[in-house]
Design an enzyme around this catalytic site. Structure first.
Site, PDB file in Angstrom:
ATOM      1  N   ALA A   1      43.696  30.944  57.833  1.00 45.99           N
ATOM      2  CA  ALA A   1      43.169  29.959  56.878  1.00 45.99           C
ATOM      3  C   ALA A   1      44.241  28.998  56.374  1.00 45.99           C
ATOM      4  CB  ALA A   1      42.537  30.690  55.690  1.00 45.99           C
TER       5      ALA A   1
ATOM      6  N   GLY B   1      48.141  38.970  49.242  1.00 44.25           N
ATOM      7  CA  GLY B   1      47.039  38.659  48.338  1.00 44.25           C
ATOM      8  C   GLY B   1      46.251  39.886  47.930  1.00 44.25           C
TER       9      GLY B   1
ATOM     10  N   GLU C   1      48.030  41.273  45.080  1.00 42.66           N
ATOM     11  CA  GLU C   1      47.911  40.342  43.946  1.00 42.66           C
ATOM     12  C   GLU C   1      46.554  40.501  43.244  1.00 42.66           C
ATOM     13  OE1 GLU C   1      50.546  36.490  44.841  1.00 42.66           O
ATOM     14  OE2 GLU C   1      49.372  37.083  46.577  1.00 42.66           O
TER      15      GLU C   1
ATOM     16  N   GLU D   1      55.058  37.954  51.968  1.00 39.57           N
ATOM     17  CA  GLU D   1      54.830  36.542  52.323  1.00 39.57           C
ATOM     18  C   GLU D   1      56.078  35.819  52.819  1.00 39.57           C
ATOM     19  OE1 GLU D   1      51.481  37.429  49.400  1.00 39.57           O
ATOM     20  OE2 GLU D   1      53.573  38.015  49.673  1.00 39.57           O
TER      21      GLU D   1
END
Length: 726
Positions: free
Chosen positions: A72, A117, A120, A140
């Site tokens: 994405a 994520g 997170e 990341e």
């Protein structure tokens, strides 16, 4: 990280008043935009409903979430997908203002992976319950990015600044047990109890029996401002020292600092701004390319797509207990393969077993292995002086010296003593496999299993296939490679195969430059500044001149028109300078193996120059670093083009992985072909053409490169004419 599936979340409300929201996006429940939108919708519904008191977030099929869907990133790069694809929107409107700020408490039930994520989202919940073996981390930075959904703000507030910096800057995940000790998770429970205990925990928060904590506003783990600034200053200095060519680690530190100095909300905006920009960087594009290229190496057309299932390899034999054989044995027993190590006499055998023990003891010393695990692992290794115990082995790996007739004799013997299904593999780094198997009738099960030194550390396994090797054998070896945690690259058979053949011009170009006037130490400095772990001369010292001469002879024999012949290394070897092992080579070495430049070297260069009949070129004496890098790497690109054109490699991305994992080419440049395409085929062709006019055939561009340059086409685009040797 990263499936292309759209994904969703589902919500079930139990009689206890807990809404269970499950993330679903196989295989690792990655956070696509659809998953995040669906998560927001589920939260809003749960908040509206009177029968919902609290929320538990979990992932389907034993995995919480492997992180944001890498596929994405295109949406971030081109800004084509509207407001809801902006990191600021996701981080603040979904994660902070919907999940964390919800007026009903939520608990994350973590199993399997909670990375990027995924972690997170979990950190935005008001508590986290985990299984002991779950992996939690923010990796990341491996992709040239920073955490973008609040990780730079919440992780330091949960585990403290120093540990958060280590986890982010080193992309270092922690297991559930350690996460609990750190305060990242609130309780450790078994997989069977996970969701039930998370439900109860959520209800306890609702009834005020447990604290209701918003991670973003925790302050007890954050050091006082002055101390925090010192920690950040030290982290910046380390980042600059360890990765001088990379900017994103410093951007990550800046976002953390903004939150500490100006408050977490300001930190979130700083993080979102950086996360929006970083996918556009060359570093991120390169690292994302490597991420996908690494996953693509195990897909081989005509081999992995014809429905073959790997056979079980229960026992492996290794011939030769030297540096390579003992390293391969270490890699196998570390992954629970029983191994027989064969040598020609007891003295050599004990030395080989001793090397394996030392490899394992080094792990114990570093705290990576318990003494109990050491005893269990070393018990998988058995020694042998004959072939008697080879009757039931499923694979043999030959790792003796690079001598053709010796290898031919060994393979003829193996055919007699090993069962008919046994895979016969050679760890040769340059010799043609057809030559090795010439005296056997078992060509269909002969394969190259080329490990890189040290074999138990280096991540690449080059699987070499001849025209006769059976696809089943390749599938079996791919499976073994995966189990011993190597990245396999399947290549065709030729002198040097893909990796060594592609890189043989690297050291030769360096010697050519030295004979024409460039300082050898300047060449090594330019290479390391570019991102190589060491320059070509320091590498030659490490490998040893015996190996350099033996492999050099193979290239002179097979590619005489494009090898640069020099007497420099033979002259040095005559004087017992053979590299690091003799404490003298291009450098001199102290007892701690620390390398220092040696003024003596220049007399050998002078002598070699006079034998070659080369005169110093003033242009090459003061050569800028950019030109040094191009003059030693563009011949590598040229040879890589030949490897592609001949079908030795299936695709350019495989050569990128081979360069990064086999030769230490900087991953943040995307591998050799990806980097070449950033320069452009026309530019590379014109440079090589110019140097070939000045310095000879060594630099002459190959037909493939000339054709790509004429069209202005990328070098890595699939070649129509290549008839794959696979």
């Amino acid at each position: 990280m990263g499936s292309g599936a759209k994904g969703r979340t589902v919500m079930e409300v139990g009689a206890d008043g807990v809404a269970l929201i499950t993330l679903i996006n196989p295989p690792v429940n990655s956070l696509s935009f659809d998953v995040l939108r669906s998560l927001k919708d589920c939260y809003e519904e749960a908040l509206r409903r009177d029968d919902v008191k609290a929320i538990v977030v979990t992932g389907a099929k034993g995995k919480f979430s492997g992180g944001f869907d890498i596929g994405a990133f295109e949406g971030f790069r081109n800004g084509s997908m509207g407001r809801e694809t902006k990191p600021g929107y996701i981080s603040i409107e979904i994660i902070t203002d919907t999940v964390e700020a919800a007026r009903k408490p939520s608990v994350a039930a973590i199993d399997g992976l909670a990375l990027g994520g995924g972690l997170e989202v979990a950190m935005a919940c008001h508590a986290r319950i985990s299984t002991p073996a779950a992996q939690l981390g923010l990796p990341e930075l491996q992709l040239g990015l920073i955490p973008g959904f609040g990780g730079t703000q919440r992780l330091p507030r949960l585990v403290g600044l120093s540990k958060a910096l280590e986890m982010m800057l080193m992309s270092k995940p922690v297991k559930g047990e350690e996460a609990h000790t750190l305060g990242l998770v609130d309780a450790i429970v078994s997989r069977d109890e996970l969701v039930n205990i998370a439900r109860q925990w959520a209800l306890d928060i609702f009834h005020r029996r447990r604290p209701w904590v918003a991670s973003l506003y925790k302050t007890d783990k954050i050091e006082p401002l002055g101390e925090a600034r010192e920690i950040l200053k030290f982290a910046r200095a380390q980042a600059r020292k360890q990765a001088p060519n990379l900017k994103h680690p410093l951007v990550c530190i800046d976002a953390i600092e903004e939150g500490i100095v100006s408050g977490p909300r300001a930190g979130l905006w700083k993080e979102a701004e950086a996360f929006q920009a970083l996918p556009h960087s060359d570093t991120s594009k390169s690292l994302v390319h490597i991420f996908f290229a690494q996953r693509g190496t195990s897909k081989v057309p005509g081999i992995t797509d014809i429905g073959l299932v790997p056979r079980q390899v229960n026992k492996v034999a290794i011939l030769g207990g030297g540096l390579m054989g003992s390293g391969i044995a270490t890699a196998l027993i570390l992954s629970n393969y029983p191994v027989i190590l064969k040598e020609v006499n007891d003295k050599f055998l004990q030395a080989g077993i001793g090397r394996v023990r030392a490899n394992l003891q080094s792990r114990v010393k570093k705290g990576k292995m318990s003494q109990e695990k050491f005893e269990k692992t070393i018990s998988l290794l058995k020694g042998a002086l004959d072939y008697e115990s080879f009757k039931d082995v499923d694979m043999v790996i030959e790792a003796v010296i690079e001598n053709v007739s010796l290898k031919q004799q060994i393979f003829a013997d193996l055919e007699k003593y090993c069962p008919p299904h046994c895979i016969l593999a050679s760890n040769t780094s340059t010799i043609d496999l057809n030559l090795i198997g010439e005296k056997t009738r078992s060509q269909n099960r002969i394969v190259g299993a080329h490990f890189f030194s040290p074999a138990h550390v280096m991540p690449l396994l080059e699987i070499v296939r001849t025209k006769q090797t059976s696809p089943q054998v390749i599938v079996d070896l791919l499976d073994v490679g995966k189990k011993i945690k190597k990245t396999p690259v399947v290549v065709g058979n030729c002198t040097g195969f893909a990796v060594n053949r592609m890189f043989f011009p690297y050291s030769q170009a360096a010697i050519l430059l030295v004979e024409h006037g460039t300082d050898p130490y300047q060449i090594d400095r330019a290479s390391t500044k570019f991102g190589m772990p060491m320059g070509p001369f320091r590498l030659a010292d490490l490998v040893g001149f015996g190996v350099a001469i033996a492999t050099g002879m193979q290239y002179i024999e097979h590619f005489p028109e494009r090898t640069y012949k020099s007497m420099l290394i033979p002259l040095m070897q005559e004087d017992k300078r053979s590299g690091q092992s003799t404490r003298k080579g291009f450098y001199i070495y102290d007892e701690k193996r620390k390398a220092s430049p040696d003024p003596e070297l220049y007399k050998y260069i002078e002598k070699s120059r006079s034998i070659s009949g080369v005169t110093i070129d003033p242009k090459l004496v003061k050569l800028p670093e950019k030109d040094i890098v191009e003059m030693i790497f563009l011949p590598v690109v040229n040879e890589a083009c030949r490897v592609l054109a001949e079908g030795i490699a299936v695709k350019a991305a495989d050569l990128d992985i081979a360069a990064v994992m086999g030769m230490g080419f900087p991953p943040y440049r995307g591998g050799i072909m990806f980097w070449a395409d950033s320069l452009g085929s026309k530019y590379i062709y014109s440079r090589l053409e110019e140097w070939s006019r000045l310095y000879g055939e060594f630099f002459k561009p190959c037909a493939y490169l000339a054709e790509r340059a004429a069209k202005g086409a990328p070098l890595s685009a699939p070649a129509e004419q290549a008839k794959s040797r696979l």
